[in-house]
Write an enzyme that holds these catalytic residues in place. Structure first.
Site, PDB file in Angstrom:
ATOM      1  CE1 TYR A  25      -3.302   2.929   0.747  1.00  0.00           C
ATOM      2  CE2 TYR A  25      -2.110   3.238   2.815  1.00  0.00           C
ATOM      3  CZ  TYR A  25      -3.034   3.674   1.891  1.00  0.00           C
ATOM      4  OH  TYR A  25      -3.697   4.854   2.101  1.00  0.00           O
ATOM      5  CB  SER A 107      -3.809  11.152   6.728  1.00  0.00           C
ATOM      6  OG  SER A 107      -4.894  10.709   5.942  1.00  0.00           O
ATOM      7  CD  GLN A 128      -5.286  14.894   3.919  1.00  0.00           C
ATOM      8  OE1 GLN A 128      -5.270  13.916   4.663  1.00  0.00           O
ATOM      9  NE2 GLN A 128      -6.064  14.959   2.852  1.00  0.00           N
ATOM     10  CE1 TYR A 130      -6.864  13.448  -0.219  1.00  0.00           C
ATOM     11  CE2 TYR A 130      -7.625  11.911   1.454  1.00  0.00           C
ATOM     12  CZ  TYR A 130      -6.672  12.314   0.539  1.00  0.00           C
ATOM     13  OH  TYR A 130      -5.536  11.577   0.394  1.00  0.00           O
ATOM     14  CB  THR A 156      -5.162  16.621  -0.153  1.00  0.00           C
ATOM     15  OG1 THR A 156      -4.264  16.641   0.956  1.00  0.00           O
ATOM     16  CG2 THR A 156      -4.530  15.839  -1.290  1.00  0.00           C
ATOM     17  NE  ARG A 165      -3.382   5.217  -4.966  1.00  0.00           N
ATOM     18  CZ  ARG A 165      -3.944   5.910  -3.991  1.00  0.00           C
ATOM     19  NH1 ARG A 165      -4.206   5.318  -2.835  1.00  0.00           N
ATOM     20  NH2 ARG A 165      -4.238   7.173  -4.136  1.00  0.00           N
ATOM     21  CE  LYS A 252       0.334  15.987   0.486  1.00  0.00           C
ATOM     22  NZ  LYS A 252      -0.486  14.966  -0.159  1.00  0.00           N
ATOM     23  CG  HIS A 276      -1.805  11.808  -3.576  1.00  0.00           C
ATOM     24  ND1 HIS A 276      -2.688  12.751  -3.096  1.00  0.00           N
ATOM     25  CD2 HIS A 276      -1.979  10.714  -2.790  1.00  0.00           C
ATOM     26  CE1 HIS A 276      -3.370  12.232  -2.066  1.00  0.00           C
ATOM     27  NE2 HIS A 276      -2.956  11.010  -1.859  1.00  0.00           N
ATOM     28  NE  ARG A 279      -0.568   6.593  -2.185  1.00  0.00           N
ATOM     29  CZ  ARG A 279      -0.379   5.360  -1.752  1.00  0.00           C
ATOM     30  NH1 ARG A 279       0.757   4.749  -2.029  1.00  0.00           N
ATOM     31  NH2 ARG A 279      -1.294   4.732  -1.044  1.00  0.00           N
TER      32      ARG A 279
HETATM   33  C1  LIG Z   1       0.633   5.176   1.799  1.00  0.00           C
HETATM   34  C2  LIG Z   1       0.333   6.600   1.446  1.00  0.00           C
HETATM   35  C3  LIG Z   1      -0.850   7.166   1.891  1.00  0.00           C
HETATM   36  C4  LIG Z   1      -1.126   8.512   1.582  1.00  0.00           C
HETATM   37  N1  LIG Z   1      -2.260   9.084   2.098  1.00  0.00           N
HETATM   38  C5  LIG Z   1      -2.473  10.412   1.909  1.00  0.00           C
HETATM   39  C6  LIG Z   1      -3.551  11.072   2.552  1.00  0.00           C
HETATM   40  O1  LIG Z   1      -4.317  10.469   3.301  1.00  0.00           O
HETATM   41  N2  LIG Z   1      -3.709  12.401   2.324  1.00  0.00           N
HETATM   42  C7  LIG Z   1      -2.863  13.115   1.498  1.00  0.00           C
HETATM   43  O2  LIG Z   1      -3.041  14.318   1.319  1.00  0.00           O
HETATM   44  N3  LIG Z   1      -1.827  12.499   0.897  1.00  0.00           N
HETATM   45  C8  LIG Z   1      -1.598  11.194   1.092  1.00  0.00           C
HETATM   46  N4  LIG Z   1      -0.515  10.594   0.524  1.00  0.00           N
HETATM   47  C9  LIG Z   1       0.436  11.413  -0.256  1.00  0.00           C
HETATM   48  C10 LIG Z   1       1.501  12.022   0.671  1.00  0.00           C
HETATM   49  O3  LIG Z   1       0.958  13.016   1.494  1.00  0.00           O
HETATM   50  C11 LIG Z   1       2.640  12.663  -0.132  1.00  0.00           C
HETATM   51  O4  LIG Z   1       2.112  13.561  -1.060  1.00  0.00           O
HETATM   52  C12 LIG Z   1       3.498  11.619  -0.854  1.00  0.00           C
HETATM   53  O5  LIG Z   1       3.684  10.477  -0.067  1.00  0.00           O
HETATM   54  C13 LIG Z   1       4.851  12.225  -1.184  1.00  0.00           C
HETATM   55  O6  LIG Z   1       5.612  11.321  -1.919  1.00  0.00           O
HETATM   56  P1  LIG Z   1       6.738  10.363  -1.282  1.00  0.00           P
HETATM   57  O7  LIG Z   1       5.999   9.251  -0.648  1.00  0.00           O
HETATM   58  O8  LIG Z   1       7.515   9.961  -2.465  1.00  0.00           O
HETATM   59  O9  LIG Z   1       7.517  11.185  -0.271  1.00  0.00           O
HETATM   60  C14 LIG Z   1      -0.212   9.266   0.803  1.00  0.00           C
HETATM   61  C15 LIG Z   1       0.962   8.672   0.360  1.00  0.00           C
HETATM   62  C16 LIG Z   1       1.248   7.364   0.683  1.00  0.00           C
HETATM   63  C17 LIG Z   1       2.541   6.759   0.201  1.00  0.00           C
END
Ligand SMILES: Cc1cc2nc3c(=O)[nH]c(=O)nc-3n(C[C@H](O)[C@H](O)[C@H](O)COP(=O)(O)O)c2cc1C
Length: 380
Positions: A25, A107, A128, A130, A156, A165, A252, A276, A279
């Protein structure tokens, strides 16, 4: 104890210690994962200028983010289900951030609730959200965060719907997770993780369950959340958040200069150049590629931060040199958490800070404010 000298060491350890469904994940992007990979490889491709005979005897990684002093310009990014990488994950990560002196962003999709995190930490965390369809819930969530002394809201905007994914689909990662024989067997092969999970009561989405009418279990949560992401939201809704939140606001998920300008002109306090972590839109540009264009468009109208792909202090240097005054890390701290809990997050931050201050020395800089385009080699 395994020797950990890099974020990559933490990743390898986390892969051993966290059940596959939850490790995957974190370590995955959408579709072909091309943008996920590009975030890292574009950062690596940037060459730094080595400078010599500059007095770098006394260096500081201190910086400010939204007017607050931070030990280095790095915050822990909001990540959903962090409490599944390690029991009580959000509390442990928030504590590590507090001890280190960097911001922690919780989050909306956390396992530990904001009340729980506030009760176990002293430094105020950032929240954070949504923009979910249930605006009454979002309004009450903002009220809860405000009441807990949270000074910064991070909205976000790059997830109006969830990107596909494939690993999650294959692993049956859903709410509740599909407890197939394969998944149960895999969890049983991670006894340390299982013991942690058996020792905590925090297993569902703490910010939501019990706070929305009719959502009291994993099953009702799944039904509710499936309908909640709002593909109809526009800048008018962002303005609604601005009008209903009295603290500082960060947007964001900006990857385009025009969007960055709109956000900046709305008077937001910072934007995060982010895809993100690869993702969402697979095929989108890496954030480090877009950062200079966005910085040029926005100038000093708002603070500009960047995330997605940062794996080292060198990457932080590159982001700061190309226009960011702050960065966020997602997976690096999740790997630390999965590998060693709070100590692993602490280790992750130590590694990044050490790499940051060494890289500053080799590029002839003693202060974060000196990191500019000057220290980056022009493309050849
Ligand atoms: C497992 C996972 C869960 C995430 N969940 C959220 C989230 O709940 N809210 C959000 O704004 N971004 C979420 N993100 C994005 C992160 O805030 C961030 O933008 C991203 O991880 C940055 O990239 P990096 O993992 O390469 O550092 C998530 C990222 C990952 C890897």
């Amino acid at each position: 104890m395994p020797i950990v000298t890099s974020v990559e060491d933490l990743r390898i350890l986390a892969r051993k210690r966290v059940p596959k469904m939850f490790y995957d994940y974190a370590d995955s992007g959408s579709w072909t994962e091309a943008t996920y990979r590009k975030n890292e490889s574009d950062l690596q491709a940037i060459e730094l200028r080595q400078r010599v005979a500059v007095d770098v005897g006394s260096r500081s990684t201190e910086a400010t983010m939204l007017g607050r002093k931070v030990a280095m310009p790095v915050a822990l990014a909001p990540t959903g289900l962090a409490g599944m990488q390690h029991a009580d994950g959000e509390i442990l990560a928030a504590r590590a951030a507090e001890e280190f002196g960097v911001p922690f962003i919780l989050s909306i999709a956390s396992i530990c609730s904001m009340e729980d995190v506030a009760a176990h930490t002293k430094a105020p965390f950032w929240q954070q959200i949504y923009l979910m369809r249930d605006r009454g819930f979002i309004r009450s969530l903002m009220g809860r965060a405000h009441a807990l002394g949270c000074p910064v809201l991070v909205l976000t905007v790059d997830l109006p719907i969830i990107g596909d994914r494939h690993k999650d689909a294959r692993n049956g990662l859903s709410a509740p997770p599909k407890l197939t024989a394969k998944n149960i067997l895999n969890m049983a092969m991670h006894p340390r993780w299982c013991m942690g999970m058996l020792g905590t009561r925090r297993h569902s989405l703490g910010n939501i369950v019990g706070h929305v009418n009719g959502v009291a279990s994993m099953e009702t949560l799944a039904e509710w959340s499936a309908k909640q992401f709002d593909p109809t939201f526009t800048w008018t809704d962002v303005q609604w958040v601005r009008d209903n939140w009295s603290g500082q606001l960060v947007i964001k998920g900006i990857l385009d200069s025009e969007d960055a300008l709109i956000a900046a002109n709305m008077g937001v306090d910072a934007i995060v150049v982010s895809n993100h972590g690869g993702r969402q839109l697979d095929g989108a540009s890496s954030t480090i590629r877009m950062l200079p264009l966005i910085a040029d468009a926005v100038k000093s109208k708002t603070e500009i931060w960047m995330d997605s792909g940062i794996r080292s202090g060198q990457d932080v240097v590159k982001a700061c040199a190309l226009g960011a005054t702050g960065t966020l890390i997602g997976r690096p701290f999740l790997y630390g958490l999965g590998a060693q809990g709070q100590a692993g997050v602490q280790r992750c931050l130590e590694i990044i800070q050490r790499e940051l201050q060494l890289t500053m020395a080799f590029t002839g800089c003693v202060d974060i404010s000196q990191l500019s385009e000057e220290i980056v080699m022009p493309k050849r």
